[in-house]
Scaffold this motif. Structure first.
Motif, PDB file in Angstrom:
ATOM      1  N   MET A  21       0.832  -1.176   0.000  1.00 31.99           N
ATOM      2  CA  MET A  21       0.000   0.000   0.000  1.00 31.99           C
ATOM      3  C   MET A  21       0.881   1.246   0.000  1.00 31.99           C
ATOM      4  SD  MET A  21      -3.135  -0.030   2.648  1.00 31.99           S
ATOM      5  CE  MET A  21      -3.036  -1.566   3.514  1.00 31.99           C
ATOM      6  N   THR A  22       0.726   2.056  -0.995  1.00 27.27           N
ATOM      7  CA  THR A  22       1.430   3.335  -1.044  1.00 27.27           C
ATOM      8  C   THR A  22       0.524   4.363  -1.691  1.00 27.27           C
ATOM      9  OG1 THR A  22       2.416   2.852  -3.188  1.00 27.27           O
ATOM     10  CG2 THR A  22       3.706   2.239  -1.251  1.00 27.27           C
ATOM     11  N   LEU A  23       0.877   5.615  -1.482  1.00 24.66           N
ATOM     12  CA  LEU A  23       0.157   6.696  -2.141  1.00 24.66           C
ATOM     13  C   LEU A  23       0.676   6.811  -3.563  1.00 24.66           C
ATOM     14  CD1 LEU A  23       0.216   9.436   0.651  1.00 24.66           C
ATOM     15  CD2 LEU A  23      -1.615   7.834   0.100  1.00 24.66           C
ATOM     16  N   ALA A  24      -0.207   7.084  -4.488  1.00 27.89           N
ATOM     17  CA  ALA A  24       0.175   7.257  -5.883  1.00 27.89           C
ATOM     18  C   ALA A  24       0.164   8.752  -6.195  1.00 27.89           C
ATOM     19  CB  ALA A  24      -0.783   6.494  -6.795  1.00 27.89           C
ATOM     20  N   ALA A  25       1.244   9.427  -5.847  1.00 27.28           N
ATOM     21  CA  ALA A  25       1.330  10.874  -6.035  1.00 27.28           C
ATOM     22  C   ALA A  25       2.055  11.195  -7.333  1.00 27.28           C
ATOM     23  CB  ALA A  25       2.056  11.503  -4.863  1.00 27.28           C
ATOM     24  N   ILE A  26       1.617  12.267  -7.995  1.00 28.78           N
ATOM     25  CA  ILE A  26       2.260  12.663  -9.250  1.00 28.78           C
ATOM     26  C   ILE A  26       3.411  13.634  -9.029  1.00 28.78           C
ATOM     27  CG2 ILE A  26       0.261  12.190 -10.695  1.00 28.78           C
ATOM     28  CD1 ILE A  26      -0.436  15.170 -10.565  1.00 28.78           C
ATOM     29  N   ASP A  27       3.384  14.336  -7.889  1.00 31.55           N
ATOM     30  CA  ASP A  27       4.482  15.252  -7.547  1.00 31.55           C
ATOM     31  C   ASP A  27       4.458  15.509  -6.040  1.00 31.55           C
ATOM     32  OD1 ASP A  27       2.373  17.045  -7.128  1.00 31.55           O
ATOM     33  OD2 ASP A  27       2.828  18.276  -8.870  1.00 31.55           O
ATOM     34  N   ALA A  28       5.367  16.344  -5.566  1.00 28.01           N
ATOM     35  CA  ALA A  28       5.486  16.595  -4.126  1.00 28.01           C
ATOM     36  C   ALA A  28       4.224  17.226  -3.553  1.00 28.01           C
ATOM     37  CB  ALA A  28       6.700  17.482  -3.855  1.00 28.01           C
ATOM     38  N   ALA A  29       3.641  18.171  -4.273  1.00 30.84           N
ATOM     39  CA  ALA A  29       2.427  18.837  -3.785  1.00 30.84           C
ATOM     40  C   ALA A  29       1.281  17.834  -3.658  1.00 30.84           C
ATOM     41  CB  ALA A  29       2.042  19.984  -4.708  1.00 30.84           C
ATOM     42  N   ASP A  30       1.151  16.962  -4.645  1.00 23.18           N
ATOM     43  CA  ASP A  30       0.108  15.937  -4.599  1.00 23.18           C
ATOM     44  C   ASP A  30       0.355  14.986  -3.426  1.00 23.18           C
ATOM     45  OD1 ASP A  30      -2.171  14.486  -5.470  1.00 23.18           O
ATOM     46  OD2 ASP A  30      -0.898  13.113  -6.625  1.00 23.18           O
ATOM     47  N   ARG A  31       1.599  14.605  -3.200  1.00 24.59           N
ATOM     48  CA  ARG A  31       1.933  13.710  -2.092  1.00 24.59           C
ATOM     49  C   ARG A  31       1.584  14.373  -0.752  1.00 24.59           C
ATOM     50  NH1 ARG A  31       4.285   9.272  -1.890  1.00 24.59           N
ATOM     51  NH2 ARG A  31       5.311   9.507  -3.899  1.00 24.59           N
ATOM     52  N   VAL A  32       1.957  15.638  -0.598  1.00 21.45           N
ATOM     53  CA  VAL A  32       1.655  16.346   0.651  1.00 21.45           C
ATOM     54  C   VAL A  32       0.149  16.437   0.851  1.00 21.45           C
ATOM     55  CG1 VAL A  32       1.819  18.562   1.860  1.00 21.45           C
ATOM     56  CG2 VAL A  32       3.834  17.589   0.757  1.00 21.45           C
ATOM     57  N   GLN A  33      -0.582  16.744  -0.212  1.00 22.39           N
ATOM     58  CA  GLN A  33      -2.043  16.835  -0.102  1.00 22.39           C
ATOM     59  C   GLN A  33      -2.631  15.490   0.307  1.00 22.39           C
ATOM     60  OE1 GLN A  33      -3.723  19.755  -0.230  1.00 22.39           O
ATOM     61  NE2 GLN A  33      -5.376  18.520   0.570  1.00 22.39           N
ATOM     62  N   GLN A  34      -2.143  14.408  -0.279  1.00 22.92           N
ATOM     63  CA  GLN A  34      -2.623  13.075   0.084  1.00 22.92           C
ATOM     64  C   GLN A  34      -2.247  12.722   1.521  1.00 22.92           C
ATOM     65  OE1 GLN A  34      -1.929   9.881  -2.741  1.00 22.92           O
ATOM     66  NE2 GLN A  34      -1.923  11.338  -4.436  1.00 22.92           N
ATOM     67  N   LEU A  35      -1.054  13.111   1.947  1.00 25.87           N
ATOM     68  CA  LEU A  35      -0.636  12.860   3.329  1.00 25.87           C
ATOM     69  C   LEU A  35      -1.508  13.632   4.310  1.00 25.87           C
ATOM     70  CD1 LEU A  35       3.249  12.789   2.980  1.00 25.87           C
ATOM     71  CD2 LEU A  35       1.772  10.897   3.691  1.00 25.87           C
TER      72      LEU A  35
END
Length: 146
Positions: free
Chosen positions: A1-15
């Motif tokens: 299980m991992t987050l599927a982020a397209i960039d750093a901003a997307d990863r932070v938003q998902q986090l």
């Protein structure tokens, strides 16, 4: 299980979303434990566990590679820090509520077991000289689920 982020901003938003969702689940469970209704929390434990595992995994990934979030806007990273602080505060509350619920439940189980034992006390056999021995002749099985 991992987050599927397209960039750093997307990863932070998902986090942020994951952290807030997990914080909300813990708040609900803590409220149920505090209301002495731990049985009502059981229905959501699987989802809480899934979210907690994903959070743990993603936190370890970011800790091992801070570049995963470094490119996100500062305001978003600060929002993640605040969400994390709220999560840690809720985690402490949840831990205390869970410990209290556990202590209460274990105390009840022990009290019931003692009452059953005292109500059913009987001789367990004969000793030397054909005298009845007194002891606890019944078995009580307890597991970790109350």
């Amino acid at each position: 299980m991992t987050l599927a982020a397209i960039d750093a901003a997307d990863r932070v938003q998902q986090l942020i979303a994951l952290t807030e969702q997990l914080t909300g689940r813990l708040a609900e469970e803590a409220a149920l434990f505090e209301a002495r209704r731990p049985q009502d929390a059981a229905a959501g434990l699987e989802e809480t566990g899934r979210l907690a595992n994903l959070y743990r995994h993603e936190s370890m990934r970011v800790k091992a590679n801070p570049d995963l979030v470094a490119g996100a806007p500062k305001a978003m990273r600060l929002q993640l820090v605040e969400a994390t602080r709220a999560f840690e505060t809720m985690l402490e509350r949840h831990s205390h509520a869970l410990a209290a619920a556990k202590a209460i439940t274990e105390g009840l189980v022990q009290t019931v077991a003692r009452e059953v034992a005292s109500a059913r006390a009987a001789g367990t056999g004969y000793g030397p000289g054909a005298r009845a021995t007194v002891g606890d002749s019944r078995a009580v099985a307890l597991n970790k689920q109350a």
